[in-house]
Design a protein around this motif. Structure first.
Motif, short mmCIF file in Angstrom:
data_model
loop_
_atom_site.label_atom_id
_atom_site.label_comp_id
_atom_site.label_asym_id
_atom_site.label_seq_id
_atom_site.Cartn_x
_atom_site.Cartn_y
_atom_site.Cartn_z
N ARG A 37 0.83 -1.21 0.00
CA ARG A 37 0.00 0.00 0.00
C ARG A 37 0.86 1.25 0.00
NH1 ARG A 37 -4.11 1.84 4.81
NH2 ARG A 37 -5.03 3.63 3.73
N GLY A 38 1.89 1.27 0.85
CA GLY A 38 2.79 2.42 0.89
C GLY A 38 3.55 2.60 -0.41
N SER A 39 3.98 1.49 -1.01
CA SER A 39 4.72 1.57 -2.27
C SER A 39 3.86 2.08 -3.40
CB SER A 39 5.29 0.19 -2.63
OG SER A 39 6.31 -0.19 -1.73
N MET A 40 2.60 1.69 -3.43
CA MET A 40 1.69 2.18 -4.46
C MET A 40 1.48 3.69 -4.34
SD MET A 40 -1.01 -1.02 -4.41
CE MET A 40 -2.21 -0.30 -5.51
N ALA A 41 1.31 4.16 -3.11
CA ALA A 41 1.14 5.60 -2.91
C ALA A 41 2.41 6.35 -3.30
CB ALA A 41 0.78 5.87 -1.45
N HIS A 42 3.55 5.78 -2.95
CA HIS A 42 4.83 6.41 -3.30
C HIS A 42 5.02 6.46 -4.82
CE1 HIS A 42 8.99 7.64 -2.80
NE2 HIS A 42 9.41 6.60 -3.54
N ALA A 43 4.73 5.35 -5.51
CA ALA A 43 4.86 5.32 -6.97
C ALA A 43 3.93 6.31 -7.65
CB ALA A 43 4.59 3.90 -7.47
N ARG A 44 2.70 6.39 -7.15
CA ARG A 44 1.74 7.34 -7.73
C ARG A 44 2.25 8.77 -7.59
NH1 ARG A 44 -2.21 5.40 -5.38
NH2 ARG A 44 -2.95 4.08 -7.08
N MET A 45 2.78 9.09 -6.42
CA MET A 45 3.31 10.44 -6.20
C MET A 45 4.53 10.70 -7.09
SD MET A 45 6.04 12.07 -4.54
CE MET A 45 6.59 10.85 -3.38
N LEU A 46 5.41 9.71 -7.25
CA LEU A 46 6.58 9.89 -8.13
C LEU A 46 6.14 10.24 -9.55
CD1 LEU A 46 8.92 6.92 -7.04
CD2 LEU A 46 9.15 9.34 -6.43
N GLY A 47 5.09 9.58 -10.02
CA GLY A 47 4.58 9.88 -11.36
C GLY A 47 3.94 11.24 -11.43
N GLN A 48 3.14 11.60 -10.44
CA GLN A 48 2.47 12.90 -10.44
C GLN A 48 3.45 14.06 -10.35
OE1 GLN A 48 -0.19 12.32 -7.13
NE2 GLN A 48 -1.77 11.31 -8.36
N GLN A 49 4.57 13.82 -9.68
CA GLN A 49 5.58 14.87 -9.52
C GLN A 49 6.57 14.90 -10.69
OE1 GLN A 49 3.86 16.55 -7.02
NE2 GLN A 49 5.94 17.20 -6.42
N GLY A 50 6.41 13.99 -11.63
CA GLY A 50 7.32 13.97 -12.78
C GLY A 50 8.69 13.42 -12.45
N ILE A 51 8.81 12.76 -11.31
CA ILE A 51 10.11 12.18 -10.92
C ILE A 51 10.37 10.92 -11.73
CG2 ILE A 51 11.40 11.19 -8.98
CD1 ILE A 51 9.73 13.07 -7.14
N ILE A 52 9.32 10.17 -12.00
CA ILE A 52 9.38 9.08 -12.98
C ILE A 52 8.21 9.28 -13.93
CG2 ILE A 52 10.45 7.49 -11.33
CD1 ILE A 52 7.76 6.03 -11.08
N ALA A 53 8.24 8.59 -15.06
CA ALA A 53 7.16 8.75 -16.03
C ALA A 53 5.85 8.19 -15.47
CB ALA A 53 7.52 8.02 -17.32
#
Length: 460
Positions: A37-53
Motif C-alpha cells: 500500500r505504501g509503495s503504491m502511494a509512493h509510486a503514484r506520487m513519483l509519477g504525479q511529480q514527474g520524478i518518474i514517467a
C-alpha cells in the motif's frame, strides 16, 4: 559481485550464516499489505511529480496489485536472501515488470519505508484492539444490567469489607477498560503521521509531495523532522505500554474469576466451553483460560521491556538494532487481541450463583461500617462510633454470631443511641441500597452508571 539490491559497493557475497542471522522476512512478512500500500502511494506520487514517467508509475502500481493478489492466494514464496519484506516485494516486482521496477525505490530508503509500514500496521491493529475492548465493555454492561440486585461482598486486602453488587464490581472493570480504549486512541492519534520522505535520515533532493502521500494513506500529516521520522519507535513502545495496562486489568479480573470459581468461593461457574479438565482427576473443572491470560500478561510486559531496552541507548538516526522492534510489537499485538477474543465470551457465558454471593456478603461483618454510620447519624462522633462497633465485633467473635444476631439489649449496652430500627438499617440489602452517591453500589446509582457507559461507548 553481490546480487543484493544494495550490493554495488560489495565485492563478495554475504556469508550464509550472516544471511540467516540478518534476515527478518520470517517475521516481517506480515507487513506485506502495508508495504505494498505504501509503495503504491509512493509510486503514484513519483509519477504525479514527474520524478518518474506516469506510465512507469502505472506499471509499478499494476505490478504491485498483482503481487498482493498472489501473496494472499499463497502463490509467492519469500526469499531469505532478499532479507526482508520490502526487498522481497521489490525483487519480485522487478522480476515481473523488468527495469521499471527498479524505479520504485527512487527518493525512498528502507528506513522511512519500514517506519511507514509499522505505523500503518499498528494503526490497523489498534483499531481492531479498540473494537475488541468495546465488545468486552458491552458484555460487561449486559452482565451488570442482569445483576443489579446481585449482592456480594466487596473486599480489601482480600478480607470481606462491605456489601456491594456484582453489577457495581463489573462496572469497576468497565471504567478500567474504557481508559484502556482512551490510551489506545491517544496512541493512534500520535502515530498517525507519515514518515515517508524522510529517506535514510536527511530527506531527499527530489521534489516529493509528502502531504499527498500522507493524505492518500489516511495520515493526519507528516513527521516534521527526517531524523525523528526514521529513528524513533516511541509509538510502538506506547502501544506496548497501553497493551500492558490492558493485560494488567485482564489479569486482575482473571485472578478474581479463578477465585470465584473455586469451591471455597463458589460465586460463579464457568461454562464448559471455557474450562478444561484433568488427565488424572476426573472431578476437576479448571479455569485454564483465566489462568493463561494471567500468565500471558507477563509476555506483554516483557515485550514492553524489550522495546524500551532496544531503544534506550541508540544514537540518531537508524540503527540495525531497531529490526528487533517487530517481534516484540507483533507478539504484544497478537497476545492482547488473543486474550480479549477469548475473555469476552468466557464472561458472557459464566453462571452467577446469586444466593452464594449474597450469603457471602452476610458474613464477615460487612455491615459493621453501617452500624458506625448509624451511630454517627444519631449524633455520636464517627471516631467514637468506630470504637464502639469495634468492641461489638469483638463481642460477636467471642459469641460466634453476626452483628444482626445480637440481642437488642446487647446493642443498648454498647450505646444508648441504638434504637430498634438498627436491625433494618444493617440488612445487607439496605446497606447497598442506601449507598446512592454517584459511583456507589446502590442499584439506582449503578443504573445511571450503566447508562452513562453505554452513551460513552456509542460516542466512541
Amino acid at each position: 559481485m553481490s546480487k543484493k539490491l544494495w550490493g554495488g559497493r560489495f565485492q563478495k557475497g554475504t556469508d550464509k550464516v550472516v544471511e540467516d542471522f540478518h534476515s527478518s522476512i520470517s517475521f516481517d512478512q506480515r507487513l506485506y499489505k502495508q508495504d505494498i500500500r505504501g509503495s503504491m502511494a509512493h509510486a503514484r506520487m513519483l509519477g504525479q511529480q514527474g520524478i518518474i514517467a506516469e506510465t512507469d508509475a502505472r506499471a509499478i502500481i499494476a505490478g504491485l496489485e498483482g503481487i498482493l493478489i498472489d501473496i494472499e492466494a499463497g502463490r509467492i514464496e519469500f526469499d531469505v536472501a532478499a532479507e526482508d519484506i520490502h526487498m522481497n516485494i521489490e525483487k519480485i516486482l522487478t522480476e515481473r515488470i523488468g527495469d521499471i521496477g527498479k524505479k520504485l525505490h527512487t527518493a525512498r530508503s528502507r528506513n522511512d519505508q519500514v517506519a511507514l509500514d509499522i505505523r500503518l500496521y499498528l494503526r490497523d491493529e489498534i483499531a481492531e484492539t479498540h473494537a475488541l475492548l468495546a465488545d468486552l465493555i458491552a458484555t460487561l454492561l449486559d452482565t451488570a444490567e442482569a445483576n443489579l440486585d446481585t449482592i456480594m461482598p466487596g473486599y480489601t486486602h482480600l478480607q470481606k469489607a462491605q456489601p456491594i453488587t456484582l453489577a457495581h464490581h463489573l462496572l469497576a472493570y468497565v471504567q478500567m477498560f474504557d481508559r484502556d480504549r482512551d490510551r489506545l486512541a491517544d496512541c493512534a492519534r500520535r502515530l498517525n503521521r507519515s514518515p515517508l520522505g524522510s529517506g535514510a535520515l536527511a530527506g531527499t533532493t527530489f521534489p516529493l509531495d509528502r502531504l499527498a502521500v500522507a493524505k492518500e494513506l489516511g495520515f493526519d500529516g507528516i513527521t516534521e523532522n527526517s531524523l525523528d521520522g526514521v529513528s524513533d519507535r516511541d509509538f510502538a513502545i506506547e502501544f506496548c505500554a497501553a497493551a500492558s495496562l490492558t493485560m494488567m486489568h485482564l489479569s486482575r479480573f482473571c485472578e478474581e474469576i479463578i477465585l470465584w470459581s473455586s469451591q471455597e468461593f463458589a460465586f460463579i461457574e464457568l461454562d464448559d466451553a471455557y474450562s478444561t479438565g484433568s488427565s488424572m482427576m476426573p472431578q476437576k473443572k479448571n479455569p485454564d483460560v483465566a489462568e493463561l491470560i494471567r500468565g500471558k500478561t507477563g509476555r506483554v510486559y516483557g515485550d514492553l521491556m524489550a522495546l524500551l531496552t532496544v531503544m534506550k541507548s541508540l544514537p540518531l538516526a537508524y540503527n540495525k538494532d531497531m529490526q528487533e522492534d517487530k517481534e516484540s510489537l507483533f507478539d504484544a499485538v497478537d497476545t492482547v487481541k488473543g486474550c480479549l477474543t477469548v475473555f469476552t465470551p468466557m464472561i458472557a457465558t459464566m453462571r452467577v450463583r446469586r444466593e452464594t454471593m449474597k450469603n457471602g456478603a452476610r458474613g464477615g461483618f460487612t455491615n459493621a461500617t453501617d452500624v458506625a454510620d448509624y451511630l454517627a447519624k444519631k449524633g455520636v462522633s464517627f471516631r467514637e462510633a468506630h470504637e464502639i462497633v469495634g468492641k461489638m465485633v469483638l463481642l460477636c467473635v467471642q459469641k460466634g454470631v453476626a452483628l444482626d444476631d445480637l440481642a437488642f439489649d446487647d446493642f443498648r449496652a454498647c450505646s444508648d443511641a441504638f434504637g430498634e430500627d438498627i436491625y433494618e438499617a444493617i440488612q445487607v440489602e439496605r446497606c447497598v441500597a442506601d449507598r446512592k452517591v454517584p459511583g456507589g453500589p446502590a442499584p439506582e446509582a449503578v443504573k445511571e452508571a450503566i447508562a452513562q457507559a453505554r452513551r460513552r461507548l456509542k460516542e466512541q
